[in-house]
Design a protein around this motif. Structure first.
Motif, PDB file in Angstrom:
ATOM      1  N   TYR A 146       0.806  -1.219   0.000  1.00  6.54           N
ATOM      2  CA  TYR A 146       0.000   0.000   0.000  1.00  6.54           C
ATOM      3  C   TYR A 146       0.840   1.270   0.000  1.00  6.54           C
ATOM      4  O   TYR A 146       0.293   2.363  -0.117  1.00  6.54           O
ATOM      5  CB  TYR A 146      -0.955   0.009   1.203  1.00  6.54           C
ATOM      6  N   MET A 147       2.150   1.135   0.135  1.00  3.82           N
ATOM      7  CA  MET A 147       3.005   2.323   0.141  1.00  3.82           C
ATOM      8  C   MET A 147       3.250   2.832  -1.274  1.00  3.82           C
ATOM      9  O   MET A 147       3.259   2.061  -2.236  1.00  3.82           O
ATOM     10  CB  MET A 147       4.358   2.012   0.798  1.00  3.82           C
ATOM     11  N   ILE A 148       3.436   4.136  -1.386  1.00  2.00           N
ATOM     12  CA  ILE A 148       3.852   4.744  -2.646  1.00  2.00           C
ATOM     13  C   ILE A 148       5.374   4.843  -2.617  1.00  2.00           C
ATOM     14  O   ILE A 148       5.944   5.733  -1.999  1.00  2.00           O
ATOM     15  CB  ILE A 148       3.235   6.143  -2.845  1.00  2.00           C
ATOM     16  N   ARG A 149       6.025   3.864  -3.221  1.00  2.00           N
ATOM     17  CA  ARG A 149       7.482   3.859  -3.306  1.00  2.00           C
ATOM     18  C   ARG A 149       7.882   2.975  -4.480  1.00  2.00           C
ATOM     19  O   ARG A 149       7.100   2.132  -4.927  1.00  2.00           O
ATOM     20  CB  ARG A 149       8.115   3.365  -2.003  1.00  2.00           C
ATOM     21  N   LEU A 150       9.050   3.189  -4.996  1.00  2.00           N
ATOM     22  CA  LEU A 150       9.481   2.420  -6.154  1.00  2.00           C
ATOM     23  C   LEU A 150       9.492   0.932  -5.829  1.00  2.00           C
ATOM     24  O   LEU A 150       9.927   0.519  -4.750  1.00  2.00           O
ATOM     25  CB  LEU A 150      10.869   2.872  -6.600  1.00  2.00           C
ATOM     26  N   ALA A 151       9.007   0.134  -6.782  1.00  2.00           N
ATOM     27  CA  ALA A 151       8.904  -1.316  -6.617  1.00  2.00           C
ATOM     28  C   ALA A 151       9.417  -1.997  -7.877  1.00  2.00           C
ATOM     29  O   ALA A 151       9.538  -1.362  -8.941  1.00  2.00           O
ATOM     30  CB  ALA A 151       7.450  -1.698  -6.338  1.00  2.00           C
ATOM     31  N   PRO A 152       9.738  -3.295  -7.823  1.00  2.00           N
ATOM     32  CA  PRO A 152      10.256  -3.996  -9.006  1.00  2.00           C
ATOM     33  C   PRO A 152       9.384  -3.843 -10.252  1.00  2.00           C
ATOM     34  O   PRO A 152       9.898  -3.720 -11.365  1.00  2.00           O
ATOM     35  CB  PRO A 152      10.307  -5.454  -8.534  1.00  2.00           C
ATOM     36  N   ASP A 153       8.054  -3.829 -10.079  1.00  2.00           N
ATOM     37  CA  ASP A 153       7.161  -3.692 -11.233  1.00  2.00           C
ATOM     38  C   ASP A 153       7.393  -2.383 -11.985  1.00  2.00           C
ATOM     39  O   ASP A 153       7.169  -2.310 -13.200  1.00  2.00           O
ATOM     40  CB  ASP A 153       5.696  -3.766 -10.795  1.00  2.00           C
ATOM     41  N   ASP A 154       7.838  -1.349 -11.286  1.00  2.00           N
ATOM     42  CA  ASP A 154       8.078  -0.061 -11.937  1.00  2.00           C
ATOM     43  C   ASP A 154       9.209  -0.145 -12.960  1.00  2.00           C
ATOM     44  O   ASP A 154       9.242   0.639 -13.915  1.00  2.00           O
ATOM     45  CB  ASP A 154       8.428   1.010 -10.893  1.00  2.00           C
ATOM     46  N   PHE A 155      10.120  -1.096 -12.757  1.00  2.00           N
ATOM     47  CA  PHE A 155      11.251  -1.244 -13.680  1.00  2.00           C
ATOM     48  C   PHE A 155      11.006  -2.319 -14.734  1.00  2.00           C
ATOM     49  O   PHE A 155      11.787  -2.471 -15.665  1.00  2.00           O
ATOM     50  CB  PHE A 155      12.523  -1.570 -12.885  1.00  2.00           C
ATOM     51  N   ASN A 156       9.900  -3.059 -14.570  1.00  5.83           N
ATOM     52  CA  ASN A 156       9.578  -4.138 -15.514  1.00  5.83           C
ATOM     53  C   ASN A 156       8.526  -3.751 -16.540  1.00  5.83           C
ATOM     54  O   ASN A 156       8.263  -4.507 -17.474  1.00  5.83           O
ATOM     55  CB  ASN A 156       9.092  -5.371 -14.740  1.00  5.83           C
ATOM     56  N   GLN A 157       7.905  -2.569 -16.371  1.00  8.55           N
ATOM     57  CA  GLN A 157       6.882  -2.108 -17.300  1.00  8.55           C
ATOM     58  C   GLN A 157       7.429  -0.918 -18.081  1.00  8.55           C
ATOM     59  O   GLN A 157       7.541   0.201 -17.543  1.00  8.55           O
ATOM     60  CB  GLN A 157       5.611  -1.715 -16.531  1.00  8.55           C
ATOM     61  N   PRO A 158       7.799  -1.132 -19.333  1.00  8.15           N
ATOM     62  CA  PRO A 158       8.505  -0.107 -20.122  1.00  8.15           C
ATOM     63  C   PRO A 158       7.799   1.249 -20.168  1.00  8.15           C
ATOM     64  O   PRO A 158       8.437   2.285 -19.965  1.00  8.15           O
ATOM     65  CB  PRO A 158       8.595  -0.737 -21.520  1.00  8.15           C
ATOM     66  N   GLN A 159       6.499   1.266 -20.425  1.00 12.21           N
ATOM     67  CA  GLN A 159       5.801   2.546 -20.542  1.00 12.21           C
ATOM     68  C   GLN A 159       5.778   3.296 -19.216  1.00 12.21           C
ATOM     69  O   GLN A 159       6.018   4.508 -19.160  1.00 12.21           O
ATOM     70  CB  GLN A 159       4.371   2.320 -21.052  1.00 12.21           C
ATOM     71  N   GLY A 160       5.527   2.575 -18.147  1.00 13.91           N
ATOM     72  CA  GLY A 160       5.516   3.208 -16.836  1.00 13.91           C
ATOM     73  C   GLY A 160       6.889   3.725 -16.456  1.00 13.91           C
ATOM     74  O   GLY A 160       7.018   4.801 -15.860  1.00 13.91           O
ATOM     75  N   LEU A 161       7.920   2.974 -16.837  1.00 14.31           N
ATOM     76  CA  LEU A 161       9.289   3.386 -16.530  1.00 14.31           C
ATOM     77  C   LEU A 161       9.643   4.671 -17.261  1.00 14.31           C
ATOM     78  O   LEU A 161      10.294   5.561 -16.699  1.00 14.31           O
ATOM     79  CB  LEU A 161      10.263   2.264 -16.899  1.00 14.31           C
ATOM     80  N   VAL A 162       9.197   4.782 -18.503  1.00 18.23           N
ATOM     81  CA  VAL A 162       9.453   6.007 -19.282  1.00 18.23           C
ATOM     82  C   VAL A 162       8.808   7.205 -18.601  1.00 18.23           C
ATOM     83  O   VAL A 162       9.403   8.284 -18.489  1.00 18.23           O
ATOM     84  CB  VAL A 162       8.928   5.851 -20.725  1.00 18.23           C
TER      85      VAL A 162
END
Length: 421
Positions: A380-396
């Protein structure tokens, strides 16, 4: 004419920092002891006076005096962090003082340091003194079985949540961030309890970092990552709850002047002497400026506001049970144990079982970061997570928010996803 048999004398003392519910323990233990045929005296200011051989700082406790003190916070006997275990002479002075006062039974109320002092005093007494300890700390870090809080924790969490709720509204109203530093010398239970219940933007505790010492840059990057992710979602506000125990995990070179900070009689850094929130605020603001991100950060320490609060009903009932059980344990001839209530039943924990064989000190209960409770909190926290680096569009989008190329964003923040961090 027969001699009048002298009534046994029970002494009660409080050590360490205040916690909601101390008076409830004192009241319940006094009532049960008196009804059990004992006289009761309260020793003022923990071990401070009796370890110096002084016996004047005591007061006789009666049922009339204490019958309603369970409603109030603080300690009617005061408290102190005096440490009698540093010298054998101090332990012997304590025993002499107690003997002079006619005390044969002792109830100590406190955290891990007071528990250790009680343990050492009982060992030194060699059978001359019955001792029982009641675990107290808003840090919730005494080594009780899982799911059993130390008294005072639930009240401190409840009031802490109310404070953080107000700060969350203020943060959203004014588009700013708050860094809320909570008490917790080693463990992050209070910070996590407050942050999770309030739904704070994120909570950071020392247990989540496996590599020690923790570098300030790592902690700063965790917070900056939360700022960026929050901005990417269209929000420029947030509240980060931070356990003060992070200070003791940090490399000393990252905290200017830490080596000169005052320590208490148990050797612990006086964390209140370090403006940890300001150190983080300054470091995070500097890095955010390098990304072209402007924000307002307000640091706020909460802890002293929680310690002497009137106990909520949970702690009021809990502590009266603990006080009763402590007194009954001594009346039944018990000795050398810490009080616990497990599944509604009194279970004494022998002093020998609370020692950490590696340190020779009382064990400290840390947050289990593998537990479902902690995993849910992280989700539930707003902080960088592994999924943020695995989804190209979100990472951009995250990289664009930070004003960085994707590869540069990865280079700066992806290390935070490491299992060995």
């Amino acid at each position: 004419m027969g001699t009048i048999k002298q009534r046994p004398v029970v002494a009660i003392l409080v050590g360490g920092g205040p916690a909601p519910g101390i008076n409830s323990v004192i009241g319940a233990a006094t009532i049960r002891s008196i009804l059990g045929g004992c006289d009761v005296i309260g020793i003022q200011d923990g071990f401070k006076w009796i370890m110096d051989g002084q016996t004047s700082k005591v007061k006789r406790l009666s049922i009339e005096d204490i019958s309603r003190i369970h409603f109030s916070g603080g300690s009617c006997l005061g408290t102190a962090r005096a440490n009698p275990t540093q010298k054998l002479e101090h332990l012997d002075a304590c025993l002499t003082s107690l003997n002079t006062l006619g005390v044969t039974r002792l109830i100590t109320i406190g955290g891990d340091d007071t528990a250790f002092s009680a343990l050492r005093l009982e060992q030194r007494a060699a059978g001359r003194l019955q001792v029982v300890h009641v675990p107290k700390t808003i840090d919730n870090d005494l080594d009780l079985p899982h799911g059993i809080p130390t008294f005072g924790f639930q009240t401190a969490r409840h009031i802490g949540v109310e404070l953080v709720k107000s700060l969350m509204v203020d943060a959203e109203t004014t588009s700013r961030w708050y860094f809320v530093v909570t008490m917790g010398r080693k463990a992050g239970h209070l910070a996590l309890g407050i942050g999770k219940a309030a739904g704070a933007t994120l909570t950071v505790i020392p247990e989540e970092f496996r590599q020690k010492p923790l570098r300030l840059k790592t902690l700063v990057d965790v917070l900056i990552g939360a700022f960026i992710k929050r901005l990417n979602a269209g929000r420029s506000d947030g509240v980060a709850v931070l356990a003060e125990g992070l200070v003791e995990s940090l490399a000393q070179e990252d905290l200017e002047g830490l080596q000169d900070v005052e320590r208490d009689q148990h050797g612990h850094v006086r964390l209140a002497e370090i403006n940890f929130g300001f150190v983080l605020k300054r470091a995070v603001e500097k890095e955010l400026r390098s990304f072209g991100i402007k924000t307002t950060i307000v640091e706020k320490n909460i802890g002293y506001e929680l310690r002497c609060a009137d106990p909520i009903s949970f702690d009021m009932e809990y502590t009266r049970d603990l006080g009763y059980c402590a007194a009954q344990f001594l009346l039944d001839g018990g000795n050398a144990a810490m009080v616990s209530i497990q599944n509604g039943r009194f279970i004494p924990i022998p002093f020998g079982d609370i020692l950490d064989p590696a340190t020779g000190r009382t064990r400290v209960r840390m947050v289990d970061v593998e537990s479902e409770s902690y995993v849910i909190a992280r989700r539930y926290m707003i902080r960088l997570a592994p999924d943020d680096f695995n989804q190209p569009q979100g990472l951009v989008r995250l990289a664009t928010t930070a004003g960085l190329a994707v590869d540069d964003f990865r280079k700066r923040f992806e290390y935070l996803m490491g299992k060995d961090l």
